[in-house]
Scaffold this active site. Structure first.
Site, PDB file in Angstrom:
ATOM      1  N   HIS A 205      97.909  11.270  33.610  1.00 21.10           N
ATOM      2  CA  HIS A 205      97.566  11.095  32.209  1.00 21.10           C
ATOM      3  C   HIS A 205      96.282  10.297  32.030  1.00 21.10           C
ATOM      4  O   HIS A 205      95.393  10.694  31.291  1.00 21.10           O
ATOM      5  CB  HIS A 205      98.681  10.490  31.373  1.00 21.10           C
ATOM      6  CG  HIS A 205      98.331  10.602  29.912  1.00 21.10           C
ATOM      7  ND1 HIS A 205      98.171  11.824  29.299  1.00 21.10           N
ATOM      8  CD2 HIS A 205      98.001   9.685  28.989  1.00 21.10           C
ATOM      9  CE1 HIS A 205      97.783  11.642  28.051  1.00 21.10           C
ATOM     10  NE2 HIS A 205      97.669  10.361  27.838  1.00 21.10           N
TER      11      HIS A 205
ATOM     12  N   HIS B  13      95.893  23.331  24.620  1.00 22.56           N
ATOM     13  CA  HIS B  13      95.714  21.944  24.177  1.00 22.56           C
ATOM     14  C   HIS B  13      94.674  21.226  25.025  1.00 22.56           C
ATOM     15  O   HIS B  13      93.743  20.623  24.501  1.00 22.56           O
ATOM     16  CB  HIS B  13      97.042  21.198  24.228  1.00 22.56           C
ATOM     17  CG  HIS B  13      96.896  19.715  24.111  1.00 22.56           C
ATOM     18  ND1 HIS B  13      96.596  19.094  22.920  1.00 22.56           N
ATOM     19  CD2 HIS B  13      96.952  18.727  25.035  1.00 22.56           C
ATOM     20  CE1 HIS B  13      96.494  17.791  23.120  1.00 22.56           C
ATOM     21  NE2 HIS B  13      96.705  17.543  24.399  1.00 22.56           N
ATOM     22  N   PHE B  14      94.824  21.303  26.360  1.00 21.00           N
ATOM     23  CA  PHE B  14      93.904  20.447  27.120  1.00 21.00           C
ATOM     24  C   PHE B  14      92.508  21.043  27.214  1.00 21.00           C
ATOM     25  O   PHE B  14      91.540  20.302  27.412  1.00 21.00           O
ATOM     26  CB  PHE B  14      94.494  19.993  28.466  1.00 21.00           C
ATOM     27  CG  PHE B  14      94.597  21.001  29.561  1.00 21.00           C
ATOM     28  CD1 PHE B  14      93.474  21.530  30.151  1.00 21.00           C
ATOM     29  CD2 PHE B  14      95.845  21.381  30.035  1.00 21.00           C
ATOM     30  CE1 PHE B  14      93.582  22.444  31.181  1.00 21.00           C
ATOM     31  CE2 PHE B  14      95.954  22.294  31.059  1.00 21.00           C
ATOM     32  CZ  PHE B  14      94.816  22.832  31.636  1.00 21.00           C
TER      33      PHE B  14
ATOM     34  N   ARG C 151     102.456  29.390  31.256  1.00 24.22           N
ATOM     35  CA  ARG C 151     101.109  29.166  31.748  1.00 24.22           C
ATOM     36  C   ARG C 151     101.025  29.649  33.196  1.00 24.22           C
ATOM     37  O   ARG C 151     102.042  29.888  33.839  1.00 24.22           O
ATOM     38  CB  ARG C 151     100.739  27.694  31.629  1.00 24.22           C
ATOM     39  CG  ARG C 151     101.529  26.781  32.541  1.00 24.22           C
ATOM     40  CD  ARG C 151     101.344  25.318  32.195  1.00 24.22           C
ATOM     41  NE  ARG C 151     100.033  24.827  32.619  1.00 24.22           N
ATOM     42  CZ  ARG C 151      99.706  23.527  32.654  1.00 24.22           C
ATOM     43  NH1 ARG C 151     100.600  22.618  32.289  1.00 24.22           N
ATOM     44  NH2 ARG C 151      98.531  23.133  33.033  1.00 24.22           N
TER      45      ARG C 151
END
Lengths: 181, 540
Positions: free
Chosen positions: B217, B368-369, B431
């Site tokens: 993270h 999202h990323f 994914r």
């Protein structure tokens, strides 16, 4: 009371914004906490180890014992193995609106276990047993999709979940594997 | 000025970064086309997963690390007006990292490391892949050392003065990166390398994933930090104003340092081997780490408003039009913060202890990323490069118009790519798939989004080519630049005396250690208490 942020920030507007940011963080975290406690909604944790190289020698995950079993309280327990490239047994039938506990072990590498449009999802990690508690409110055909990269055949790793009316119930489900007498 | 010699370090590092970026952008275009079985001749899981692994390593590890290191050296020398602490050490770190990348590239490009950039044991890659990755990280630690030394030397020579905000942020990021890269270093050095060399037979996948989460993270904050540093210290000046509050910048950087690392179990929400209580603890921290981003949003927008009003903008929104939209730094800042806003909403879902279940490991996450990293962070890398290339090479930017067009293309392409990508996730697409051999009902509901994603990918690839072209042209044939000074924004509110806690890291690093012990201590120790079973290696 003196604003503790006065020590690091001279601007009134900005201090107000710090408080708003903090309150937003607490409200969001707090709401999720409240739901977790009040409705008993938790992500699928289950700290339980297993030797993934010897699944066939365990009672629970031996091939003959996989599949759907009805518990004495009417709920279901589904025992499954994830292995490249499929979920076993390949067809699972469970009754609608019935508590279902999935217990899943990997025979080889990391896998994902997800039934899209439901909250039945967990990682399947070699060396550990995954457990998911859920119930399916709508009848129909669903898919288990592997959603974690497990090798070159990852795309083709999926199988079938059928949610059937309650009356059709467990006999059909049990016959999926045949020998859960 | 002698400190301008950091330009060669800055340029060497950043050129490696953007060369990696160009290769990875091409792979990205291939992947988005291959995935939907549009052209049967392209279909190849071997090629696809080799490509995804290479794309991830190049974008996530090479572009970022080299860019951040290069930008860090240049920021340190120009903001402190001080020579590099130890040039041979800095160059040694650069070469070590580069050797690591080249070493890892061999198995990656030959399909012997298609384990994705997240490693995923018990899939096993060639040992050279793990060793190369370890060298890249260890090389970057020399940069961390340089930053901390330069910061310390400056503070000794300037007692009682506030460390320039740009350097304060850079040092915070160096400390953050060192602390957070320890997790993956432990995994690679004690588990994956000995295992891939056959010294140990099995790895505990639970332990490996827990260690990787330690890095996973906070690494995104390592990537985001340079964007924030530029937003606070370069953008307000470029817009013609001042940074609204210097102290808030420091406060945000410190909060990122403290809260970024010990909160990473939201990456393990769906894993069985960590108890729900730990996941909940990490979830509360995950929401706290949104606070410095909200503060940054406020300060940067306020700084832009100050600039807009100084330029004659009137009324509630008039200042927005008055901003210099033709300045790449200002344009990128606005586009970056728009993407951060979209991405932030998605991030709240991912961070949620319960809602994450619906989107975990679906295309939602990849969408999202890409929005947060390739959008928010990398568009600022472009703008920083456009700003610094003339300073470092002494040659004016080849074309500001082309640079602005490139930034717009990146923004538009990224939205066209990532918004449908989110939709695919909600519609159930997992994914990391190279084809879609699923039920017809699924595949039909995915088709429109997949088509849009190809359009987005093509726009992004075009934008990437323009970016590298502008930098090459600037470096090669540019006219002499007229201003070689890096101009840092001054603070709107004069600071009478900087509180000690906002000018030093000792206390905050201790806090990180205590917080880490509390949130990772038992979760790691349990693997040595429980009777666990390691996993044997599997080829892809």
């Amino acid at each position: 009371m003196r604003d503790p942020f006065r020590a690091i920030c001279d601007d009134d507007l900005e201090r107000r914004w710090i408080w708003i940011s903090l309150i937003m963080a607490f409200v969001m975290g707090g709401l999720l906490g409240l739901y977790a406690v009040a409705s008993n909604i938790h992500p699928p944790s289950n700290v339980e180890t297993i030797d993934s190289t010897r699944l066939h020698l365990t009672e629970e995950f031996a091939e003959d014992n996989l599949g759907v079993k009805e518990n004495t309280d009417g709920s279901m327990t589904v025992t499954m193995v994830a292995a490249r490239y499929g979920f076993y047994p390949p067809v699972i039938e469970v009754p609608v609106n019935t508590p279902v506990k999935f217990r899943v072990a990997s025979a080889d590498v990391l896998h994902g276990f997800h039934v899209p449009f439901t909250n039945a999802a967990t990682m399947v990690v070699p060396g550990y047993i995954s457990e998911v508690n859920t119930a399916f409110p709508r009848e129909g055909e669903y898919s288990f999709l592997c959603n974690e990269y497990c090798g070159l055949g990852h795309d083709s790793m999926w199988s079938r979940l059928v949610v059937v009316p309650k009356s059709a119930g467990t006999t059909a489900a049990n016959s999926a594997r045949g020998n859960n007498s | 000025m002698s400190y301008a010699r950091a330009a060669s370090l800055g340029l060497a590092n950043m050129w490696v970064a953007f060369a990696a970026f160009a290769v990875a952008a091409l792979l990205g275009l291939y992947q988005v086309v291959e995935r939907i079985d549009l052209i049967p001749e392209l279909k190849s899981p071997e090629l696809y997963f080799g490509s995804v692994s290479t794309h991830g390593v190049l974008m996530g590890f090479v572009l970022t690390t080299f860019f951040i290191v290069g930008y860090g050296y240049y920021t340190a020398t120009t903001s402190l007006k001080q020579e590099i602490w130890n040039r041979p050490v800095a160059w040694f770190g650069f070469w070590l990292s580069l050797v690591g990348v080249l070493l890892a590239a061999v198995p990656l490009l030959t399909g012997n490391a298609s384990v994705l950039y997240t490693f995923y044991p018990p899939l096993m890659a060639h040992p050279a892949f793990y060793i190369g990755a370890a060298l890249l990280v260890v090389g970057s630690w020399f940069w961390c050392l340089e930053m901390v030394m330069m910061y310390t030397i400056w503070k000794k020579a300037h007692r009682g003065e506030a460390v320039p905000l740009a350097m304060f942020g850079t040092t915070a990021n160096a400390i953050l990166w060192f602390c957070t890269s320890l997790g993956v270093a432990l995994e690679v050095v004690f588990q994956l390398i000995p295992w891939s060399l056959g010294i140990i037979d099995t790895v505990d996948v639970g332990l490996a994933r827990t260690l990787f989460s330690w890095t996973l993270h906070a690494i995104v904050y390592f990537w985001l930090f340079p964007a924030y540093i530029a937003l606070y210290t370069l953008v307000p000046k470029a817009a013609g104003g001042r940074v609204f509050s210097d102290q808030m910048g420091r406060f945000a950087f410190i909060m990122l340092l403290v809260f970024a690392i010990p909160i990473a179990f939201h990456h393990l929400y769906m894993d069985p081997f960590q108890a729900a209580g730990w996941k909940f603890l990490h979830m509360t921290g995950t929401f706290m780490v949104a606070v410095p981003t909200l503060i940054t949003g406020f300060t940067v927008i306020a700084s832009l408003e100050v600039a807009g009003r100084l330029r004659g903008g009137k009324g509630l929104f008039g200042w927005i039009g008055a901003l210099p939209w033709n300045n790449p730094l200002v344009l990128a800042a606005i586009l970056s913060m728009l993407m951060l806003t979209f991405g932030g909403f998605g991030g709240m879902i991912n961070a949620s202890y319960s809602m994450n279940t619906m989107v975990h490991n679906t295309q939602w996450v990849t969408g999202h990323f890409h929005l947060i990293f390739a959008g928010t962070s990398v568009i600022m890398y472009f703008a920083i490069a456009y700003y610094l290339w003339p300073k470092m090479t002494g040659k004016a930017l080849y074309s500001t118009r082309l640079a602005n067009a490139q930034l717009w293309l990146w923004f538009v392409g990224m939205l066209i790519l990532t918004l449908p990508w989110h939709q695919l996730g909600v519609a159930g697409q997992p994914r990391r798939i190279s084809s879609t051999p699923y039920d017809e009902s699924f595949v039909q509901s995915w088709l429109t989004s997949e088509m849009l994603m190809i359009v987005g990918g093509a726009i992004l690839f075009t934008s990437a080519l323009i970016m590298v072209y502008v930098l090459l042209k600037t470096h090669g044939v540019g006219q002499p630049a007229d201003n070689l000074e890096v101009e840092y924004a001054e603070s709107l509110h004069a600071t009478a005396r900087m509180p000690r806690l906002l000018n030093s890291f000792g206390f905050w690093v201790m806090l990180v250690v205590v917080y880490m012990l509390a949130s990772y201590g038992y979760p790691i120790a349990q693997f040595f208490i429980l009777e666990t079973y390691g996993a044997l290696p599997w080829s892809i």
